[in-house]
Design a protein around this motif. Structure first.
Motif, short mmCIF file in Angstrom:
data_model
loop_
_atom_site.label_atom_id
_atom_site.label_comp_id
_atom_site.label_asym_id
_atom_site.label_seq_id
_atom_site.Cartn_x
_atom_site.Cartn_y
_atom_site.Cartn_z
N ALA A 98 1.18 -1.15 0.14
CA ALA A 98 -0.31 0.17 -0.15
C ALA A 98 0.23 1.25 -0.20
CB ALA A 98 -0.62 0.25 0.91
N ILE A 99 0.70 2.49 -0.57
CA ILE A 99 1.17 3.83 -1.01
C ILE A 99 0.10 4.57 -0.09
CG2 ILE A 99 2.30 5.40 -1.90
CD1 ILE A 99 3.22 3.52 -3.55
N ALA A 100 -0.08 5.49 0.68
CA ALA A 100 -0.30 6.71 1.23
C ALA A 100 -0.01 7.84 1.22
CB ALA A 100 -0.45 6.07 2.89
N MET A 101 -1.17 8.80 0.43
CA MET A 101 -0.92 10.08 0.21
C MET A 101 -1.83 11.40 0.84
SD MET A 101 -0.13 11.44 -3.15
CE MET A 101 0.87 9.77 -4.68
N GLN A 102 -1.57 12.06 1.11
CA GLN A 102 -2.44 12.59 1.40
C GLN A 102 -2.90 14.01 0.51
OE1 GLN A 102 -1.15 14.88 4.91
NE2 GLN A 102 -0.80 12.66 5.73
N SER A 103 -4.40 14.51 0.57
CA SER A 103 -4.04 15.52 -0.33
C SER A 103 -5.57 16.24 0.43
CB SER A 103 -5.14 14.94 -1.86
OG SER A 103 -6.84 14.01 -0.86
N GLU A 104 -5.62 17.76 -0.57
CA GLU A 104 -6.70 18.90 0.16
C GLU A 104 -8.02 18.51 0.76
OE1 GLU A 104 -5.99 21.89 0.52
OE2 GLU A 104 -3.84 21.56 -0.12
N GLN A 105 -8.18 18.92 1.51
CA GLN A 105 -10.32 18.38 2.41
C GLN A 105 -10.94 18.25 1.23
OE1 GLN A 105 -8.50 21.04 3.36
NE2 GLN A 105 -9.80 22.53 3.88
N LEU B 64 -1.22 6.13 -8.65
CA LEU B 64 -2.28 6.57 -7.35
C LEU B 64 -2.36 8.20 -7.20
CD1 LEU B 64 -3.64 6.85 -4.18
CD2 LEU B 64 -1.43 6.93 -3.61
N THR B 65 -1.05 8.79 -7.78
CA THR B 65 -0.90 10.23 -8.31
C THR B 65 -1.83 10.80 -9.55
OG1 THR B 65 1.68 9.99 -8.01
CG2 THR B 65 0.61 12.03 -8.60
N HIS B 66 -1.80 9.77 -10.84
CA HIS B 66 -2.94 10.43 -11.61
C HIS B 66 -4.79 9.70 -10.82
CE1 HIS B 66 -5.52 8.90 -14.68
NE2 HIS B 66 -4.84 10.29 -15.49
N GLN B 67 -4.89 9.59 -10.14
CA GLN B 67 -5.99 9.03 -9.83
C GLN B 67 -6.53 10.48 -8.81
OE1 GLN B 67 -8.54 6.81 -9.62
NE2 GLN B 67 -10.21 6.81 -8.29
N LEU B 68 -5.65 10.88 -8.23
CA LEU B 68 -6.29 12.30 -7.28
C LEU B 68 -5.23 13.74 -8.51
CD1 LEU B 68 -4.19 11.42 -4.07
CD2 LEU B 68 -6.54 11.24 -4.35
N ASN B 69 -5.33 12.78 -9.71
CA ASN B 69 -5.19 14.46 -10.39
C ASN B 69 -4.30 15.71 -9.98
OD1 ASN B 69 -7.27 14.04 -11.85
ND2 ASN B 69 -9.23 14.81 -10.42
N LEU B 70 -3.31 14.98 -9.88
CA LEU B 70 -2.20 15.66 -9.05
C LEU B 70 -1.51 15.22 -9.84
CD1 LEU B 70 -1.32 14.10 -5.41
CD2 LEU B 70 -2.54 16.83 -6.16
N THR B 71 -0.10 16.21 -10.08
CA THR B 71 1.08 16.56 -10.97
C THR B 71 2.25 15.34 -10.66
OG1 THR B 71 1.66 18.90 -10.68
CG2 THR B 71 0.62 18.61 -12.77
N GLU B 72 2.55 15.32 -9.31
CA GLU B 72 3.51 14.76 -8.70
C GLU B 72 2.77 14.34 -7.22
OE1 GLU B 72 6.30 17.69 -7.01
OE2 GLU B 72 6.61 17.79 -9.27
N PRO B 73 3.90 13.10 -6.77
CA PRO B 73 3.12 12.73 -5.71
C PRO B 73 3.93 13.62 -4.68
CG PRO B 73 4.40 10.92 -6.86
CD PRO B 73 4.69 13.10 -7.64
#
Lengths: 506, 449
Positions: free
Chosen positions: A250-257, A304-313
């Motif tokens: 698993a890899i976890a990554m945070q994003s905005e609320q 995961l990065t793509h799923q979160l619509n981020l350009t980088e992790p």
């Protein structure tokens, strides 16, 4: 001459490892035991991180907090918690499936006829709605609404429960403050060696890297996946269940609320596993769970990065490795493993904290006065094992019932299942029958949600339901639905509820 | 769906009653009324309410129409070998236990542990059973209906019933007007055809069963107050002796002696035993019947073949102090109802039904075994765990609440190890004060009546 150990009174309990398991155990023991009676020590090291991604809970955590006497508002504020009414599963079953597993019942039974049978009959009369349309918790979730069930008028649909999404690290810190206030001694240090007692091989003391010697009568292993006491030292076998539960990383990554704030966890399947999304007050916890046999770490991170619509992790934790399974015994000699040291299934269905809690409650029930504890140990091991197996079967169900085409999913679909699970599926497919236990975590509504949600429609319904015609059954479920809509209409948005009750940190 | 019940007896009527709320089932009871092969008066556990609920029988109506009385507690009379105890006067020998929670925990310390702690200190305290409202009411010959409100002290106990079986069968047969009764001579091919056939007839004795000679009689002793809302069990040198009253205000007591010796006794010897155990004035005792029962001695679950269930021996629990035929049939009927959706697939039906029925039955058998082992001073897994930790080994499902099993063990002197980690942090004075407060609350509640 053979030496027989005399039972020794338990005066000191040592917990190895902080983190959620360690501090939950420390808090519970400190609540029940006075420090002048039994000394509780917790060893942890700031140098060792915690897994800390188990951020979604199930309603049982409320019982745990209530046992500690924790004020809910204080807890929510301290852990940035939000409410949780269930889990939305997208892409499980088939790539376009979308269903909820709520902490709630479905519909309302009629006399002794269960709602499931009424629903099946109503479908024969033309109903096209899925089963999860008949749940107050799901209807509220789909509209991002929430209120506590006990604030609804009794006559309305008060048939759901709730849990929390929380910052697990903050929860551990919250419990640490609680436990230390009640006399738990925290020692900073890392385990270096273990002293054992002859002739029985019980653990006598832990020697730390700072040369501190921590003696105890009972040792609780909360050292996580390393399982320093129960695994590395006592060599208790770990049953590997990865042939059934194929994800191992698993890899976890945070994003905005998120806004609006959902009152549910989102679990979205992908080609080699699934993503999670857990909404907290101040951020969103995200992650990818995958099998390295089907997806590399780099590819998982990119996915995961793509799923979160981020350009980088962003703010990554991982990859975290795990082997689904459990110890043959969680209690061996004078060592009791709680949390990841005891076993781990996988993050799906948020059962990690529940399994910690279960072990703590059983330990409290069976806590021995002295070292003559064979009967208590055997019962503890039996109860923990039973619950792990129940939870395991339920989680495997999510993987086994799928119509997806990817290799990972095909392997899940064609694997041989535990016989206990296979029987359950067969019974349900044939007749809609579901076995019901009095104990355990997942009851009928949970099984119904996944079975129906992932495309199983029973071939027959309970003949008792034929007391009503199909049309009468349809009328019954539609009447229920209309009451449910009225109820949910009156509920506030989740975010507004947090504001109204004064627990929103922003 | 046509369901044929073969045999006209307690089993067939209870099964018919459970299926009756569903008019789409055609129930046919086939056969003449047979001689009873079960005790005429039976005490049933609180799980009987589940049967009433499933059969949609109003409990108040049942109480009015059937000769029965609520059962709040059991009394067990113990004595030295060869000494006959008069159940109606030798109260000091009675140990009481019921279907109730005893006392209340103090923080994390269970009441069994608290009691054990002070009982071992020569402190003057009441009997363990005095801290349970259900048993205390029964001791006083009083009755208050339990309720379900968890905030109420009246939710700390449940009730079973003592039921006169013939009256119960009459009640069911009168109520079930839609159930067809078919004499064997009138059987036609059409009526014999069915979707499910349940053979309720008394099976012949086989290798898995034993013969029990049971003597049933009635007598009218001078004082019967002590048998209000309770039943008495006595382990005598001849076997189990049960004394019950079928109705609260009845003057007669019904006795049932299950002889442990399988050899059938002649009539003269039976009369002697009746005199010996009746403790009534001479010639007061009326010998009701001496019946030969069959009891299963090992697991003999109901047998299945294609759409055909043979009830087997399970329900003929003749040598059990704890489990009655009605209890076993309650489990059978509720399991049947739960699994009936599988009746079109016999293999799956059998698998699901047996699992459900047998696991429930196991929990009753354990309850029975607890008393036997506790009285004999032998241990088993459940007793060992209780002595070590004060906890009852968890079964799933368990139809016997752990509090009832704990009460049984405590009242028979099986105390958990004193000095539990939670109790040892309390002073004796604190524990005694707690016990006193409980007594006060119970006293007020029973006086409220």
């Amino acid at each position: 001459m053979r030496t027989v150990s005399q039972p020794k009174r338990i005066k000191s309990i040592v917990i190895l490892g902080g983190g959620t398991a360690g501090w939950m155990t420390a808090a519970a023991l400190s609540r029940a035991l006075k420090p002048d009676n039994i000394k509780i020590t917790l060893i942890e090291s700031d140098k060792i991180g915690t897994v800390g991604v188990g951020e979604a809970t199930i309603p049982h955590i409320r019982t745990f907090n209530a046992m500690l006497g924790i004020n809910e508002a204080e807890f929510i504020k301290a852990t940035q918690a939000t409410y949780k009414l269930g889990i939305q599963f997208c892409g499980w079953g088939s790539a376009d499936s979308d269903y909820f597993h709520p902490f709630a019942d479905f519909g309302k039974s009629f006399e002794n006829i269960e709602f499931q049978s009424l629903y099946q009959k109503a479908r024969q009369a033309g109903l096209t709605l899925p089963l999860d349309a008949f749940s107050t918790a799901i209807a509220a979730s789909r509209q991002n609404k929430f209120c506590q069930p006990d604030t609804l008028p009794v006559q309305l649909l008060n048939n759901f429960s709730y849990a929390y999404h929380l910052d697990a690290t903050a929860y551990a810190q919250f419990l640490r403050r609680y436990a230390e206030k009640l006399g738990v001694i925290r020692i900073e240090g890392q385990l270096e060696t273990i002293q054992t007692r002859l002739p029985d091989g019980h653990i006598q003391a832990l020697i730390l890297d700072n040369q501190a010697k921590v003696e105890g009568d009972l040792f609780i292993d909360c050292s996580g996946f390393k399982a320093l006491l129960i695994g590395q030292h006592l060599k208790v076998n770990y049953q590997n269940w990865s042939h059934w539960l194929k994800c191992d990383s698993a890899i976890a990554m945070q994003s905005e609320q998120l806004s609006p704030l959902p009152p549910y966890t989102l679990s979205t399947a992908h080609g080699s596993g699934w993503f999670w999304q857990i909404p907290l007050q101040n951020r969103t916890g995200n992650g990818i769970v995958y099998s390295r046999d089907y997806l590399s770490d780099d590819a998982a991170l990119a996915k995961l990065t793509h799923q979160l619509n981020l350009t980088e992790p962003n703010a990554i934790n991982g990859p975290i490795r795990f082997t689904p399974g459990m110890r043959d015994q969680s209690w061996q000699k004078n060592c009791i493993a709680i949390g990841l040291a005891s076993g781990f299934l996988e993050p799906l269905e948020s059962t990690s904290i529940h399994l910690i809690q279960l072990s703590i409650f059983k330990l409290l029930e069976l806590l021995p006065a002295d070292t003559q504890y064979e009967a208590a140990r055997d019962e503890f091991n039996s109860l923990v094992k039973t619950e792990y197996i129940n939870v395991r079967d339920f989680i495997i169900l999510h993987y086994a019932l799928n119509q997806r085409h990817e290799d990972f999913w095909q392997a899940c679909r064609t694997m041989a299942l535990p016989s206990s699970l296979q029987t359950k599926i067969d019974l349900f497919k044939t007749s809609g029958y579901l076995t019901q236990k009095q104990q355990g975590l997942f009851f009928k509504p949970s099984w119904q949600s996944v079975l129906f949600g992932q495309g199983i429609t029973p071939k027959a319904h309970d003949p008792k339901a034929d007391k009503l015609s199909n049309q009468q059954a349809l009328d019954w479920v539609q009447t229920y639905l209309s009451k449910q809509m009225q109820t949910v209409d009156k509920m506030p948005l989740h975010q507004d509820w947090l504001k109204q009750t004064g627990v929103l940190n922003r | 769906m046509i369901i044929n019940l073969i045999g006209n007896n307690l089993a067939s009527w209870m099964i018919a009653a459970t299926l009756a709320p569903y008019p789409q089932f055609t129930i046919q009871i086939m056969g003449d009324k047979t001689t009873a092969a079960y005790p005429p008066i039976q005490s049933v556990l609180p799980l009987f309410k589940q049967f009433l609920k499933r059969a949609k029988i109003d409990e108040a109506e049942f109480s009015r129409q059937v000769m029965c009385q609520p059962l709040l507690a059991n009394q067990i009379l113990t004595q030295a070998p060869n000494q006959v105890v008069n159940p109606l006067t030798d109260f000091a020998h009675a140990r009481w236990f019921g279907f109730c929670q005893t006392g209340a925990p103090l923080g994390p310390a269970s009441f069994a542990h608290l009691y054990s702690q002070v009982a071992g200190q020569n402190t003057q305290i009441n009997e363990f059973s005095d801290y349970a409202l259900g048993t205390q009411l029964a001791k006083q010959g009083q009755y208050i209906a339990p309720n379900l409100n968890p905030q109420s002290i009246l939710s700390t106990y449940e009730q079973g019933y003592i039921i006169e079986v013939d009256s119960f069968i009459n009640f069911l047969s009168t109520k079930l007007t839609n159930t067809k009764r078919i004499q064997p001579s009138n059987l036609t091919n059409t009526e014999a055809a069915c979707d499910l056939r349940i053979d309720c007839r008394t099976p012949k004795r086989d290798a898995a069963s034993q013969a029990i000679q049971t003597i049933c009689w009635q007598c009218q002793p001078p004082d019967t107050k002590r048998l209000k809302f309770s039943k008495q069990i006595q382990l005598t040198e001849h076997g189990w002796l049960l004394a019950v009253k079928s109705q609260t205000e009845a003057k007669q007591i019904n006795y049932q002696l299950n002889l442990s010796n399988p050899v059938e006794l002649p009539q003269a010897d039976i009369k002697k035993l009746v005199q010996l155990y009746s403790q009534c004035p001479a010639n007061n005792a009326i010998l009701d019947k001496s019946i030969n029962l069959i009891a299963a001695v090992k697991d003999t679950p109901a047998a299945f073949s294609q759409n055909h269930i043979v009830l087997g021996h399970d329900w003929l629990t003749a040598n059990s102090w704890a489990i009655s035929s009605i209890d076993v049939l309650s489990i059978f009927t509720t399991s049947l109802l739960d699994c009936i959706s599988l009746s079109n697939t016999p293999e799956l039906f059998e698998q699901a039904f047996i699992e459900q029925y047998q696991t429930k039955l196991d929990s009753l058998i354990r309850y029975q075994q607890l008393l036997t082992d506790a009285l004999n001073g032998t241990s088993n897994d459940t007793i060992a765990l209780f002595l070590a930790s004060g906890r009852i080994k968890q079964l799933d499902p368990d139809l016997i609440h752990p509090d009832w099993s704990a009460g049984l063990l405590m009242n028979l002197g099986c105390y958990p190890k004193a000095d539990s980690p939670f109790v040892s942090q309390l002073s004796t004075a604190q524990i005694l004060k707690h016990l006193e407060q409980i007594s006060l609350v119970l006293q007020r509640t029973s006086q409220y009546k």
